[in-house]
Write a protein that holds these residues in place. Structure first.
Motif, mmCIF file in Angstrom:
data_model
loop_
_atom_site.group_PDB
_atom_site.id
_atom_site.type_symbol
_atom_site.label_atom_id
_atom_site.label_comp_id
_atom_site.label_asym_id
_atom_site.label_seq_id
_atom_site.Cartn_x
_atom_site.Cartn_y
_atom_site.Cartn_z
ATOM 1 N N MET A 1 0.848 -1.196 0.000
ATOM 2 C CA MET A 1 0.000 0.000 0.000
ATOM 3 C C MET A 1 0.882 1.244 0.000
ATOM 4 S SD MET A 1 -3.231 0.833 0.076
ATOM 5 C CE MET A 1 -4.247 2.273 0.340
ATOM 6 N N ALA A 2 0.612 2.205 -0.864
ATOM 7 C CA ALA A 2 1.393 3.420 -0.936
ATOM 8 C C ALA A 2 0.790 4.475 0.000
ATOM 9 C CB ALA A 2 1.419 3.943 -2.366
ATOM 10 N N TYR A 3 1.623 5.077 0.814
ATOM 11 C CA TYR A 3 1.178 6.126 1.720
ATOM 12 C C TYR A 3 1.881 7.422 1.357
ATOM 13 C CZ TYR A 3 -1.074 2.600 4.557
ATOM 14 O OH TYR A 3 -1.888 1.598 4.977
ATOM 15 N N SER A 4 1.217 8.557 1.633
ATOM 16 C CA SER A 4 1.784 9.842 1.276
ATOM 17 C C SER A 4 2.977 10.198 2.155
ATOM 18 C CB SER A 4 0.715 10.931 1.393
ATOM 19 O OG SER A 4 0.196 10.991 2.708
ATOM 20 N N THR A 5 2.999 9.688 3.397
ATOM 21 C CA THR A 5 4.095 9.982 4.302
ATOM 22 C C THR A 5 5.186 8.923 4.138
ATOM 23 O OG1 THR A 5 2.562 10.955 5.893
ATOM 24 C CG2 THR A 5 4.754 10.371 6.694
ATOM 25 N N VAL A 6 6.279 9.303 3.527
ATOM 26 C CA VAL A 6 7.397 8.397 3.292
ATOM 27 C C VAL A 6 8.652 9.010 3.896
ATOM 28 C CG1 VAL A 6 8.806 7.227 1.572
ATOM 29 C CG2 VAL A 6 6.358 7.526 1.169
ATOM 30 N N VAL A 7 9.326 8.263 4.764
ATOM 31 C CA VAL A 7 10.552 8.751 5.376
ATOM 32 C C VAL A 7 11.716 8.507 4.420
ATOM 33 C CG1 VAL A 7 12.146 8.518 7.318
ATOM 34 C CG2 VAL A 7 9.675 8.307 7.694
ATOM 35 N N LYS A 8 12.365 9.580 4.007
ATOM 36 C CA LYS A 8 13.494 9.463 3.090
ATOM 37 C C LYS A 8 14.711 8.939 3.848
ATOM 38 C CE LYS A 8 16.190 12.052 -0.320
ATOM 39 N NZ LYS A 8 16.419 13.367 -0.957
ATOM 40 N N ARG A 9 15.342 7.923 3.314
ATOM 41 C CA ARG A 9 16.490 7.315 3.973
ATOM 42 C C ARG A 9 17.750 8.145 3.779
ATOM 43 N NH1 ARG A 9 18.219 0.993 3.029
ATOM 44 N NH2 ARG A 9 20.146 0.982 4.284
ATOM 45 N N HIS A 10 18.492 8.324 4.852
ATOM 46 C CA HIS A 10 19.771 9.033 4.796
ATOM 47 C C HIS A 10 20.732 8.253 3.898
ATOM 48 C CE1 HIS A 10 23.326 11.211 5.977
ATOM 49 N NE2 HIS A 10 23.870 10.151 6.535
ATOM 50 N N LYS A 11 21.269 8.911 2.897
ATOM 51 C CA LYS A 11 22.135 8.239 1.935
ATOM 52 C C LYS A 11 23.517 7.981 2.530
ATOM 53 C CE LYS A 11 19.690 7.590 -1.773
ATOM 54 N NZ LYS A 11 19.481 6.212 -2.305
ATOM 55 N N THR A 12 23.911 6.721 2.483
ATOM 56 C CA THR A 12 25.229 6.332 2.988
ATOM 57 C C THR A 12 25.987 5.554 1.925
ATOM 58 O OG1 THR A 12 24.297 4.296 3.954
ATOM 59 C CG2 THR A 12 24.442 6.237 5.389
ATOM 60 N N THR A 198 22.254 11.607 19.153
ATOM 61 C CA THR A 198 23.613 11.289 18.703
ATOM 62 C C THR A 198 23.618 10.815 17.259
ATOM 63 O OG1 THR A 198 24.309 10.709 20.956
ATOM 64 C CG2 THR A 198 25.626 9.836 19.141
ATOM 65 N N TYR A 199 22.743 9.865 16.927
ATOM 66 C CA TYR A 199 22.681 9.369 15.551
ATOM 67 C C TYR A 199 22.277 10.481 14.585
ATOM 68 C CZ TYR A 199 23.498 4.431 16.566
ATOM 69 O OH TYR A 199 24.082 3.234 16.920
ATOM 70 N N SER A 200 21.381 11.349 15.019
ATOM 71 C CA SER A 200 20.942 12.450 14.161
ATOM 72 C C SER A 200 22.096 13.407 13.887
ATOM 73 C CB SER A 200 19.786 13.200 14.829
ATOM 74 O OG SER A 200 18.685 12.344 15.034
ATOM 75 N N LEU A 201 22.860 13.732 14.922
ATOM 76 C CA LEU A 201 23.999 14.631 14.754
ATOM 77 C C LEU A 201 25.058 14.011 13.847
ATOM 78 C CD1 LEU A 201 25.481 17.255 15.518
ATOM 79 C CD2 LEU A 201 26.346 16.061 17.561
ATOM 80 N N PHE A 202 25.323 12.724 14.048
ATOM 81 C CA PHE A 202 26.325 12.055 13.209
ATOM 82 C C PHE A 202 25.890 12.045 11.751
ATOM 83 C CE2 PHE A 202 28.046 8.250 11.149
ATOM 84 C CZ PHE A 202 29.405 8.469 11.327
ATOM 85 N N ALA A 203 24.615 11.727 11.504
ATOM 86 C CA ALA A 203 24.125 11.660 10.124
ATOM 87 C C ALA A 203 24.219 13.012 9.427
ATOM 88 C CB ALA A 203 22.682 11.159 10.113
ATOM 89 N N SER A 227 14.021 -0.533 23.108
ATOM 90 C CA SER A 227 14.680 -0.573 21.806
ATOM 91 C C SER A 227 13.753 -0.075 20.705
ATOM 92 C CB SER A 227 15.151 -1.990 21.493
ATOM 93 O OG SER A 227 16.157 -2.402 22.394
ATOM 94 N N ALA A 228 12.488 -0.448 20.793
ATOM 95 C CA ALA A 228 11.526 0.009 19.791
ATOM 96 C C ALA A 228 11.407 1.528 19.816
ATOM 97 C CB ALA A 228 10.168 -0.634 20.037
ATOM 98 N N ALA A 229 11.390 2.098 21.034
ATOM 99 C CA ALA A 229 11.303 3.560 21.151
ATOM 100 C C ALA A 229 12.533 4.228 20.557
ATOM 101 C CB ALA A 229 11.130 3.955 22.619
ATOM 102 N N GLY A 230 13.726 3.711 20.903
ATOM 103 C CA GLY A 230 14.960 4.339 20.444
ATOM 104 C C GLY A 230 15.288 4.053 18.989
ATOM 105 N N ILE A 231 15.321 2.775 18.646
ATOM 106 C CA ILE A 231 15.643 2.408 17.262
ATOM 107 C C ILE A 231 14.578 2.956 16.321
ATOM 108 C CG2 ILE A 231 15.945 0.484 15.656
ATOM 109 C CD1 ILE A 231 17.043 -1.154 18.005
ATOM 110 N N GLY A 232 13.321 2.854 16.741
ATOM 111 C CA GLY A 232 12.232 3.358 15.905
ATOM 112 C C GLY A 232 12.357 4.844 15.634
ATOM 113 N N GLY A 238 15.175 8.451 9.128
ATOM 114 C CA GLY A 238 15.837 7.992 7.916
ATOM 115 C C GLY A 238 17.227 7.449 8.137
ATOM 116 N N ILE A 239 17.596 7.225 9.396
ATOM 117 C CA ILE A 239 18.958 6.829 9.742
ATOM 118 C C ILE A 239 19.005 5.353 10.108
ATOM 119 C CG2 ILE A 239 20.872 7.266 11.343
ATOM 120 C CD1 ILE A 239 19.544 10.090 11.748
ATOM 121 N N GLY A 240 20.067 4.674 9.702
ATOM 122 C CA GLY A 240 20.266 3.287 10.098
ATOM 123 C C GLY A 240 20.387 2.348 8.921
#
Length: 384
Positions: A1-12, A198-203, A227-232, A238-240
């Protein structure tokens, strides 16, 4: 199913871990770590094989002793997934792992994990980098809030996001100065807000792929939630590129938890997702039983479908139409929707089998459905 809200992945950038590709547009990997004594080869292999069966894609083992280096040679020959050697304090173990090969001549480990805060200083770290570069083996720079370099603790006063990121960037600068870029980075903290920032700043500063986790998360139940709260939260920025749910005890449940987090965040959907409304006094069907039966009978499927099972008429029609397949029910009867199109009426007794039949024949390119969606028409038949 296509949704309008799509999180763009950080390019690595892409890093090869054995034959497994990490970063770029490659799927976010789920990994784990053994709890055995690595030198106990048979016990370690047995645990890794259980992790493989659960879907684990990369596995890490601790290597504090020479016997563990020899064990890695034997373990690598008998497992299917990439093997990471986890190194703390003794840089010589990293050098030995990088030098070791299996009887077939392949590297004994597919990656090493180094904590720059406890490896013994920059010169020893450089020696490991040179060896890794020479052998063509990637490295995870594993920064941890509990073992930052002393000068960074003195500078910042505590393990804040800026300190963790500076540690990682310092290690990267050292590696790049030696012409080595086969690096994956983790920046773990047990405090969820610290980890997210931390992950946001690094990215924002770097394009190296990241391994994401909340360290020392705790027992299975609370550790999974934490973990779900943090990793999620990190994934939804878009990080990970790889993740691990670090739980106390048997590591096998970490794998299902990891894939569930990826699925809930819409980062990697590798099996059906069943959405059900919360139990309330408006329910007209035995929703709990129906959902349990559907999930049990679809446990083996790999279809990335979104399935809604709604037990009353308040939101049922709208939410069922938003899913790939959905049921809107009331008064012991229901309507099955396929890509927003009502396709059949069913009784409560028929719902499970009817829904499974539709899952089995699902095809989102069905001409009639495609035509229906293009015209953007809808009709909500009345349950009677």
């Amino acid at each position: 199913m296509a949704y309008s809200t799509v999180v763009k992945r950080h390019k690595t950038r892409v890093v090869s871990v054995g034959d497994h590709l990490v970063g770029g547009d490659h799927p976010i990997s789920v990994q784990s770590m053994t709890t055995t004594n690595t030198f106990d080869v048979e016990e370690t292999i047995a645990q890794i094989q259980k992790l493989e069966e659960a879907g684990c894609e990369i596995v890490r083992v601790t290597v504090p002793k020479k016997e563990d280096v020899e064990a890695c040679r034997l373990i690598r020959s008998r497992i299917k997934i990439p093997l990471i050697a986890d190194i703390h304090y003794d840089y010589r173990m990293a050098l030995a792992c990088l030098e070791a090969t299996t009887d077939a001549g392949r590297p004994a480990v597919d990656k090493i994990r180094i904590n720059p805060g406890n490896i013994g200083g920059e010169e020893r770290f450089k020696e490991v980098i040179r060896k890794a570069k020479d052998k063509g083996i990637p490295m995870r720079v594993g920064v941890n809030s509990g073992s930052l370099e002393k000068d960074l603790i003195e500078k910042y006063g505590f393990p804040c996001p800026e300190a963790l990121v500076e540690s990682a960037l310092r290690a990267i600068e050292t590696a790049e100065g030696l012409g080595y870029r086969d690096i994956i980075v983790s920046l773990k903290a047990s405090h969820v807000p610290t980890a997210v920032e931390t992950y946001s700043l690094f990215a924002s500063k770097c394009d190296y792929p990241t391994h994401v986790g909340i360290t020392e998360a705790g027992s299975r139940e609370y550790g999974t939630l934490k973990s779900a709260a943090g990793i999620g939260a990190i994934l939804l920025r878009g990080i990970g590129d790889t993740i691990r749910v670090s739980l106390l005890g048997d590591p096998v449940p970490e794998i299902a938890a990891g894939f569930d987090i990826l699925r809930a965040c819409d980062r990697r959907v590798n099996r059906p997702e069943v959405v059900a409304c919360p139990t309330c006094g408006r329910l007209d069907i035995d929703l709990e039983r129906i959902v349990a039966e559907v999930e049990a009978k679809m446990a083996h499927l790999k279809n990335p479908l979104r399935i809604s099972i709604l037990g009353c008429l308040v939101n049922g029609f709208g939410e069922a139409k938003e899913a790939d397949l959905g049921i809107a029910a009331g008064a012991g009867k229901g309507i099955i929707f396929k890509k927003g199109v009502p396709i059949r009426h069913v009784t409560e007794a028929e719902m499970v089998e009817a829904l499974l039949e539709e899952v089995g024949r699902f095809d989102e390119d069905t001409p009639a459905l495609k035509s229906y969606q293009e015209k953007k028409k809808s009709a909500l038949p009345i349950l009677n």
